[in-house]
Design an enzyme around this catalytic site. Structure first.
Site, mmCIF file in Angstrom:
data_model
loop_
_atom_site.group_PDB
_atom_site.id
_atom_site.type_symbol
_atom_site.label_atom_id
_atom_site.label_comp_id
_atom_site.label_asym_id
_atom_site.label_seq_id
_atom_site.Cartn_x
_atom_site.Cartn_y
_atom_site.Cartn_z
ATOM 1 N N GLU A 162 -9.346 88.575 -48.669
ATOM 2 C CA GLU A 162 -7.973 89.087 -48.559
ATOM 3 C C GLU A 162 -7.923 90.613 -48.595
ATOM 4 O O GLU A 162 -6.874 91.190 -48.862
ATOM 5 C CB GLU A 162 -7.069 88.505 -49.658
ATOM 6 N N ASP A 206 -8.584 87.520 -38.798
ATOM 7 C CA ASP A 206 -9.169 86.215 -39.061
ATOM 8 C C ASP A 206 -9.659 85.640 -37.747
ATOM 9 O O ASP A 206 -8.909 85.591 -36.760
ATOM 10 C CB ASP A 206 -8.139 85.275 -39.675
#
Length: 438
Positions: A171, A284
């Site tokens: 993250e 991602d």
């Protein structure tokens, strides 16, 4: 032409063996079919350009006995049957259903041909990450951070052989007190997602870690809710049939693959032209193909047009002084993962394990509990009760394992479990208290 570095972070939570429909291991099968296999074709055509990470927890699942066979069963049997049912319900969308079915058929051929996905990804993988994608600044102890780091790095070395110290912070969650532990584990380079006022750099910390600031404006051209994937020409990944097939475009019209592909190539050209200097962007991996159907076409065109090279350090400035914990979540701080009770649940389980003589099972349950995905999915409310149930079960199982109960439920998680990093004698002196959650 300005140099562009693209980081693709490849990650799935530990869902293999934990549920199927609508939440569970089918998430992994879908990512393999719609993202990983198409992406491999692009990476093979442009070797050495992209900085690619695969999380240890994803690799654990890709090498789990029987996992790829179950994926093939899903692609060969479940998806054709679901397309057949949708054809009955949506006869006016026969062309779109046939297009979708053909993509799954292509995935079967590709997976059968490629076989071991970790082996075919290996030439492209350079970075690793924490064992189960924990938000490291929210862990309770240095021992807990070491367990995540050392287990993940050992996993990477065993699977991919070499490692030059590139590390994806889960993250993008960074805090200054992590730097010494990162350096101790061999990390040299990572990315941070700071506010605009700190996006210069790269910086080097006192511990010798290079912090590369991501180009948030560049990322938002793709990642923002109003970014490229929201255009009306693209396939709508939110409006799905009863069997989770995407048959419409964002503008409500039946999906037209040629129109979507043309838009992707045009947006790729605009994206490359938008940079007026060197930049590092990160995404991602699952965005490309899975969440954004045309994303693989977009990425391929970017790699054709731009001067793309792996993340590297030509120069670095001293750190920018006192900085707060940061992430790429809401507010660029840790609130996405620190709100609610889960962060405290994770910390209490970690402290209980540190104060005991934890078995391997207890530590694997702790690692599974620490995954950032449960808090993210709870916060976004996109997976029903599944993330809360998973987190609660792993929490209970930590204490069951500490009480001596055994189980092989997590037998495929963290095979390189670095237990020594958690239970070595010096860890009792390494507890940290008072860490800020924001």
């Amino acid at each position: 032409m300005n140099r562009l570095s693209i980081v693709l972070h490849t990650h799935m939570p530990y869902v293999e063996g934990f549920g199927t429909w609508p939440f569970g291991e089918e998430w992994l099968w879908e990512a393999i079919a719609t993202s990983y296999l198409p992406l491999l074709d692009v990476l093979d055509a442009h070797p050495g350009k992209v900085t690619l990470s695969i999380t240890p927890v994803l690799a654990d699942q890709l090498e789990a006995p029987g996992a790829l066979e179950r994926c093939l069963t899903f692609l060969r049997e479940i998806r054709p049957a679901s397309h057949g049912l949708d054809a009955v319900d949506h006869p006016q969308l026969a062309a779109q259903i046939a297009y979708s079915a053909a993509h799954y058929e292509s995935a079967v051929e590709s997976l059968e041909r490629r076989g071991d996905l970790l082996a075919v990804f290996a030439p492209h993988v350079s970075w690793t990450s924490a064992a189960t994608h924990a938000v490291l600044p929210l862990l309770a102890t240095d021992a807990g951070v070491r367990l995540q780091l050392e287990t993940g790095i050992a996993s990477h070395r065993r699977r991919f052989g070499t490692w030059d110290g590139g590390f994806w912070l889960p993250e993008c969650a960074h805090a200054p007190w992590l730097d010494g532990l990162l350096e101790e584990a061999g990390v040299h380079l990572t990315c941070v997602d700071w506010s605009a006022s700190l996006q210069a750099g790269p910086y080097t910390t006192e511990a010798g870690i290079f912090l590369v600031a991501l180009d948030r404006a560049g990322i938002d051209r793709v990642w923002d809710a109003r970014g490229y994937p929201s255009h009306g020409d693209y396939r709508d990944s939110h409006r799905l049939t009863e069997r989770a097939h995407a048959l419409w475009a964002n503008d409500g019209q039946p999906y037209d693959p040629e129109r979507g592909a043309a838009r992707a190539r045009a947006d790729a050209e605009a994206f490359v032209a938008s940079f007026d200097g060197p930049a590092v962007v990160a995404f991602d991996t699952e965005l490309f193909g899975h969440h954004w159907h045309e994303g693989v076409t977009f990425l391929q065109r970017v790699l054709e047009l731009a001067d793309v090279a792996p993340v590297g350090i030509d120069h670095a400035s001293d750190g920018p002084g006192e900085i707060a914990p940061s992430s790429w979540g809401a507010g660029r701080d840790l609130r996405t993962w620190s709100r609610g009770e889960l962060a405290w649940t994770q910390r209490s389980a970690e402290l209980a394990a540190l104060g005991a003589d934890p078995s391997d099972r207890a530590l694997r349950e702790l690692l599974a509990l620490q995954s950032s995905d449960w808090a993210f999915l709870i916060d976004s409310a996109t997976a029903g009760d599944y993330p809360r149930e998973r987190a609660e079960a792993h929490y209970q199982n930590v204490f069951a394992a500490l009480a001596g109960e055994s189980s092989d439920e997590l037998r495929n998680l963290a095979p390189e479990l670095a237990k020594w990093a958690f239970v070595q004698p010096c860890v009792q002196a390494s507890r940290r208290t008072g860490r800020s959650f924001s």
